[in-house]
Design a protein around this motif. Structure first.
Motif, PDB file in Angstrom:
ATOM      1  N   ASN A   1      43.071  51.024  44.320  1.00 28.69           N
ATOM      2  CA  ASN A   1      42.828  51.071  42.847  1.00 28.69           C
ATOM      3  C   ASN A   1      41.239  50.153  42.515  1.00 28.69           C
ATOM      4  O   ASN A   1      41.031  49.534  43.373  1.00 28.69           O
ATOM      5  CB  ASN A   1      43.599  50.801  42.430  1.00 28.69           C
ATOM      6  CG  ASN A   1      43.503  50.508  40.877  1.00 28.69           C
ATOM      7  OD1 ASN A   1      43.002  51.194  40.202  1.00 28.69           O
ATOM      8  ND2 ASN A   1      44.499  49.753  40.253  1.00 28.69           N
ATOM      9  N   SER A   2      40.414  50.896  41.771  1.00 29.65           N
ATOM     10  CA  SER A   2      39.283  49.944  41.551  1.00 29.65           C
ATOM     11  C   SER A   2      38.939  50.661  39.887  1.00 29.65           C
ATOM     12  O   SER A   2      39.023  51.023  39.440  1.00 29.65           O
ATOM     13  CB  SER A   2      38.351  50.473  42.484  1.00 29.65           C
ATOM     14  OG  SER A   2      36.848  49.596  42.336  1.00 29.65           O
ATOM     15  N   GLY A   3      37.131  50.277  40.027  1.00 32.04           N
ATOM     16  CA  GLY A   3      36.577  50.222  38.511  1.00 32.04           C
ATOM     17  C   GLY A   3      35.128  49.845  39.077  1.00 32.04           C
ATOM     18  O   GLY A   3      35.411  49.125  39.617  1.00 32.04           O
ATOM     19  N   ILE A   4      34.723  49.700  37.742  1.00 29.83           N
ATOM     20  CA  ILE A   4      32.803  49.743  37.513  1.00 29.83           C
ATOM     21  C   ILE A   4      33.026  49.234  36.108  1.00 29.83           C
ATOM     22  O   ILE A   4      33.797  49.635  35.831  1.00 29.83           O
ATOM     23  CB  ILE A   4      32.136  51.463  37.692  1.00 29.83           C
ATOM     24  CG1 ILE A   4      32.337  51.871  38.866  1.00 29.83           C
ATOM     25  CG2 ILE A   4      30.809  50.878  37.404  1.00 29.83           C
ATOM     26  CD1 ILE A   4      32.155  53.079  39.268  1.00 29.83           C
ATOM     27  N   TYR A   5      32.512  48.221  36.531  1.00 28.87           N
ATOM     28  CA  TYR A   5      32.775  47.714  34.764  1.00 28.87           C
ATOM     29  C   TYR A   5      30.751  48.206  34.037  1.00 28.87           C
ATOM     30  O   TYR A   5      29.969  48.075  35.326  1.00 28.87           O
ATOM     31  CB  TYR A   5      32.313  45.626  34.795  1.00 28.87           C
ATOM     32  CG  TYR A   5      34.377  45.614  34.917  1.00 28.87           C
ATOM     33  CD1 TYR A   5      35.405  45.059  33.120  1.00 28.87           C
ATOM     34  CD2 TYR A   5      34.820  45.608  36.141  1.00 28.87           C
ATOM     35  CE1 TYR A   5      36.295  44.906  33.765  1.00 28.87           C
ATOM     36  CE2 TYR A   5      36.364  45.412  35.686  1.00 28.87           C
ATOM     37  CZ  TYR A   5      36.491  45.108  34.775  1.00 28.87           C
ATOM     38  OH  TYR A   5      38.285  44.686  35.053  1.00 28.87           O
ATOM     39  N   PHE A   6      31.124  47.957  33.208  1.00 27.44           N
ATOM     40  CA  PHE A   6      29.453  47.705  32.285  1.00 27.44           C
ATOM     41  C   PHE A   6      29.703  46.328  31.424  1.00 27.44           C
ATOM     42  O   PHE A   6      30.634  46.585  29.991  1.00 27.44           O
ATOM     43  CB  PHE A   6      28.785  49.150  32.108  1.00 27.44           C
ATOM     44  CG  PHE A   6      29.809  49.638  30.776  1.00 27.44           C
ATOM     45  CD1 PHE A   6      29.705  49.664  29.121  1.00 27.44           C
ATOM     46  CD2 PHE A   6      30.811  50.754  30.860  1.00 27.44           C
ATOM     47  CE1 PHE A   6      30.470  50.525  28.626  1.00 27.44           C
ATOM     48  CE2 PHE A   6      31.621  51.363  29.815  1.00 27.44           C
ATOM     49  CZ  PHE A   6      31.536  51.210  28.734  1.00 27.44           C
ATOM     50  N   HIS A   7      28.729  46.314  30.695  1.00 27.00           N
ATOM     51  CA  HIS A   7      27.855  45.042  29.336  1.00 27.00           C
ATOM     52  C   HIS A   7      29.600  44.432  30.119  1.00 27.00           C
ATOM     53  O   HIS A   7      30.146  43.624  28.918  1.00 27.00           O
ATOM     54  CB  HIS A   7      28.709  45.865  28.499  1.00 27.00           C
ATOM     55  CG  HIS A   7      27.328  46.452  27.211  1.00 27.00           C
ATOM     56  ND1 HIS A   7      28.284  47.671  26.133  1.00 27.00           N
ATOM     57  CD2 HIS A   7      26.749  47.415  27.925  1.00 27.00           C
ATOM     58  CE1 HIS A   7      27.274  48.282  26.203  1.00 27.00           C
ATOM     59  NE2 HIS A   7      26.226  47.829  27.155  1.00 27.00           N
ATOM     60  N   THR A   8      29.112  43.397  30.809  1.00 25.33           N
ATOM     61  CA  THR A   8      30.019  43.156  31.285  1.00 25.33           C
ATOM     62  C   THR A   8      29.285  41.480  31.713  1.00 25.33           C
ATOM     63  O   THR A   8      27.639  41.617  31.477  1.00 25.33           O
ATOM     64  CB  THR A   8      31.161  42.999  32.628  1.00 25.33           C
ATOM     65  OG1 THR A   8      31.906  42.059  32.615  1.00 25.33           O
ATOM     66  CG2 THR A   8      30.160  42.772  33.889  1.00 25.33           C
ATOM     67  N   ALA A   9      29.737  40.427  32.180  1.00 18.36           N
ATOM     68  CA  ALA A   9      28.354  38.790  32.727  1.00 18.36           C
ATOM     69  C   ALA A   9      29.943  38.742  33.732  1.00 18.36           C
ATOM     70  O   ALA A   9      30.778  37.467  33.842  1.00 18.36           O
ATOM     71  CB  ALA A   9      29.024  38.434  31.438  1.00 18.36           C
ATOM     72  N   PHE A  10      29.680  38.157  34.688  1.00 14.28           N
ATOM     73  CA  PHE A  10      29.518  37.308  36.018  1.00 14.28           C
ATOM     74  C   PHE A  10      30.182  35.882  35.127  1.00 14.28           C
ATOM     75  O   PHE A  10      30.367  34.763  34.124  1.00 14.28           O
ATOM     76  CB  PHE A  10      28.367  37.008  36.389  1.00 14.28           C
ATOM     77  CG  PHE A  10      28.989  35.458  37.965  1.00 14.28           C
ATOM     78  CD1 PHE A  10      29.690  36.700  39.457  1.00 14.28           C
ATOM     79  CD2 PHE A  10      29.670  34.612  37.734  1.00 14.28           C
ATOM     80  CE1 PHE A  10      30.198  35.540  39.729  1.00 14.28           C
ATOM     81  CE2 PHE A  10      29.819  33.431  38.797  1.00 14.28           C
ATOM     82  CZ  PHE A  10      30.116  34.619  39.484  1.00 14.28           C
TER      83      PHE A  10
ATOM     84  N   ASN B   1      40.769  55.986  40.846  1.00 19.84           N
ATOM     85  CA  ASN B   1      41.728  54.935  40.931  1.00 19.84           C
ATOM     86  C   ASN B   1      42.790  57.210  41.153  1.00 19.84           C
ATOM     87  O   ASN B   1      43.418  57.395  40.179  1.00 19.84           O
ATOM     88  CB  ASN B   1      43.121  54.778  40.174  1.00 19.84           C
ATOM     89  CG  ASN B   1      44.303  55.324  40.864  1.00 19.84           C
ATOM     90  OD1 ASN B   1      44.812  55.661  41.599  1.00 19.84           O
ATOM     91  ND2 ASN B   1      45.115  54.862  39.465  1.00 19.84           N
ATOM     92  N   ASN B   2      42.903  57.379  42.300  1.00 17.54           N
ATOM     93  CA  ASN B   2      42.455  59.004  42.217  1.00 17.54           C
ATOM     94  C   ASN B   2      44.493  58.684  43.053  1.00 17.54           C
ATOM     95  O   ASN B   2      45.038  59.930  42.577  1.00 17.54           O
ATOM     96  CB  ASN B   2      42.375  59.106  43.634  1.00 17.54           C
ATOM     97  CG  ASN B   2      40.860  59.827  43.158  1.00 17.54           C
ATOM     98  OD1 ASN B   2      40.698  59.842  41.663  1.00 17.54           O
ATOM     99  ND2 ASN B   2      39.493  59.602  43.888  1.00 17.54           N
ATOM    100  N   SER B   3      44.803  58.219  43.724  1.00 19.98           N
ATOM    101  CA  SER B   3      46.343  57.548  44.259  1.00 19.98           C
ATOM    102  C   SER B   3      47.762  56.650  43.569  1.00 19.98           C
ATOM    103  O   SER B   3      48.872  57.004  44.620  1.00 19.98           O
ATOM    104  CB  SER B   3      46.385  58.434  45.741  1.00 19.98           C
ATOM    105  OG  SER B   3      45.862  57.752  46.004  1.00 19.98           O
ATOM    106  N   PHE B   4      46.675  55.794  43.715  1.00 18.47           N
ATOM    107  CA  PHE B   4      47.531  54.259  43.450  1.00 18.47           C
ATOM    108  C   PHE B   4      48.544  54.102  41.945  1.00 18.47           C
ATOM    109  O   PHE B   4      48.617  55.085  41.234  1.00 18.47           O
ATOM    110  CB  PHE B   4      47.328  52.836  42.951  1.00 18.47           C
ATOM    111  CG  PHE B   4      47.027  51.772  42.743  1.00 18.47           C
ATOM    112  CD1 PHE B   4      47.489  51.285  44.017  1.00 18.47           C
ATOM    113  CD2 PHE B   4      47.446  51.335  41.310  1.00 18.47           C
ATOM    114  CE1 PHE B   4      48.397  49.710  43.665  1.00 18.47           C
ATOM    115  CE2 PHE B   4      47.871  50.195  41.317  1.00 18.47           C
ATOM    116  CZ  PHE B   4      48.233  49.226  42.332  1.00 18.47           C
ATOM    117  N   ILE B   5      50.024  54.073  42.518  1.00 18.07           N
ATOM    118  CA  ILE B   5      50.503  54.003  41.145  1.00 18.07           C
ATOM    119  C   ILE B   5      51.098  52.538  41.117  1.00 18.07           C
ATOM    120  O   ILE B   5      52.022  52.811  40.146  1.00 18.07           O
ATOM    121  CB  ILE B   5      52.262  55.534  41.676  1.00 18.07           C
ATOM    122  CG1 ILE B   5      52.649  54.912  43.013  1.00 18.07           C
ATOM    123  CG2 ILE B   5      51.529  56.954  41.684  1.00 18.07           C
ATOM    124  CD1 ILE B   5      54.022  55.452  43.656  1.00 18.07           C
TER     125      ILE B   5
END
Length: 477
Positions: A90-99, A114-118
């Protein structure tokens, strides 16, 4: 000596210009060898380099782009990355974010990976790759673990498009006053950087070939799109924010509606579709060969594939292996054997003859129970439908004992009950009774033309019957 000095000044001038795009305006954000230009938050060891890819594997951390491209700030852009997930990741890609030093990013949007995380029973995770997380969730996985796939995000103005392997999953137009719960108040279009998510030690995700193409501040999409009515848009976004699976699992390609048009409506409205094909006696798909050919033609589209099993003969016509190629199967009792053993279609007035309404209703209730109990289906559709000739007496004829008989059968077999936007059935009384027994539900349009609407009756049922995410059935879950 002068020549050498000139050469050094020339090299210095070139290198001082900063990152350079390719001929199409794309900048690379990753050198394939290091994390240069990226800064990790808490648990920095979560991110590493392996075989020319960034790897997110460890306790929660986010890797923010802090490099020189566009000074690390992006408003309108095209972004592309190649991603590979390990099973259960499970992961993600953020945009318009800040550190930020720790925690989940409070600013900007997340594109789900997330292809198979439940998740787990206490915190299930149904949102799949290509979702605009908690704003426009997708529930179908159409890319595989352990395979590289391409993720693309395009932002122009207030509109966001997401593609997975060149298939659009989201087309979201942020309204002027969007609904956001307090914990998501920063999930808005603006400007900012990108970030990759490290989720937990059991999750391992690879990223490579990360690229961005900055666009002018006044960039707009060439293709116009309709706006969702304000009250509907707000309601649907609120449901997405709490993880309510907004799905219509009974859509037909009828009345000139094409697959691409259906998918476009799905993206715009924020409702996932299950595309159903009629299978059985008197229909084109009446053999395993035709069934499998159909599945092969649609299997890579970002929509669920459903079998609408027609009549009772379907269980003999198709093999179990062929039927399993669908994401789910539903049927109804609208093809009916009447008191005299004649096969009739209850929606065709000329075929319907009901000399005794009470006997008809008893037979219909028993017929439904038999279907649910004996046929291998996931969903019972057009639930509680009765012919037009007696529909005006629906509340009288669908007595509580008859409703309970059907509900008991559905509960015993784990069959979900469809709430029909077209017929506005079952009644809210039936839905409340079924909910109290733990029966699950689906939503269905059962359209006859290209207008799929907004599942208004289903939205009303959510409020009137107190439906929650736990009350809904999701294919494969």
């Amino acid at each position: 000596m002068k020549y050498n000095l000139f050469f050094l000044l020339f090299i210095a001038a070139i290198t001082s210009c900063g990152p350079r795009p390719d001929q199409d305006g794309w900048y690379s954000l990753f050198d394939g060898e290091s994390l240069n230009g990226w800064t990790a938050s808490e648990n920095q060891s979560t991110f590493s380099i392996e075989d020319g890819a960034m790897v997110a594997h460890g306790d929660r951390s986010h890797l923010y782009y802090t490099g020189d491209v566009n000074k690390g700030t992006f408003k309108n852009f095209e972004f592309s990355a190649e991603v590979r997930t390990s099973p259960g990741s499970n992961s993600g890609i953020y945009f318009h974010t800040a550190f930020q030093e720790e925690g989940w990013p409070s600013k900007g949007y997340e594109v789900q990976v997330n292809n198979s995380f439940i998740g787990n029973p206490e915190h299930p995770e149904l949102k799949k790759t290509g979702s605009l997380y908690a704003i426009r969730n997708k529930y179908l996985t159409f890319v595989n673990d352990d395979e590289w796939f391409t993720m693309q995000v395009i932002v122009k103005g207030k509109r966001v498009k997401i593609m997975v392997n060149d298939k659009y999953t989201v087309d979201y137009l942020e309204p002027e006053n969007p609904y956001r719960p307090e914990e998501m108040k920063g999930r808005l279009i603006g400007e900012g950087t990108f970030a990759l998510q490290g989720h937990d030690p059991n999750s391992k995700v690879y990223f490579r070939n990360l690229r961005v193409k900055p666009l002018p501040d006044d960039a707009i999409f060439d293709d116009p799109r309709e706006s969702v009515p304000e009250d509907i848009e707000r309601k649907i976004t609120m449901l997405h924010s709490i993880g309510f699976p907004m799905m219509d699992l009974h859509v037909h390609l009828k009345g000139g509606l094409t697959m691409e048009q259906a998918l476009e409506q799905s993206r715009i409205k924020g409702i996932d579709y299950g595309i159903a094909v009629n299978c059985g006696l008197d229909f084109y798909i009446n053999t395993d060969e035709r069934l499998l050919a159909h599945i092969d033609s649609v299997k890579r589209e970002p929509a669920f594939n459903a079998m609408q099993a027609e009549g009772r003969e379907w269980v003999e016509i198709f093999s179990k292996d062929a039927v399993k190629t669908f994401d789910y199967i539903f049927t109804d009792a609208m093809t009916f054997n009447n008191l005299y053993g004649k096969r009739v279609h209850l929606w065709i007035p000329e075929e319907v003859n009901i000399p005794n309404k009470e006997k008809f209703m008893d037979q219909l209730a028993d017929y439904i129970v038999k279907i649910i109990s004996e046929e291998s289906i996931n969903v019972y559709a057009n639930a509680t439908y009765i012919p037009d000739i007696i529909a005006g007496e629906y509340d009288k004829l669908w007595t509580k004992p008859r409703m309970q008989k059907v509900i008991k059968a559905a509960k015993a077999k784990g069959v979900a009950i469809e709430i029909s936007a077209r017929y506005k059935i079952p009644s809210f009384e039936f839905i409340r009774l079924a909910k109290s027994e733990g029966v699950k539900f689906t939503f269905g349009t059962n359209n006859t033309d290209a207008n799929l609407g907004y599942d208004e009756y289903c939205l009303q049922a959510i409020d009137s019957c107190g439906l929650t995410p736990d009350d809904m059935w999701v294919p494969g879950w």
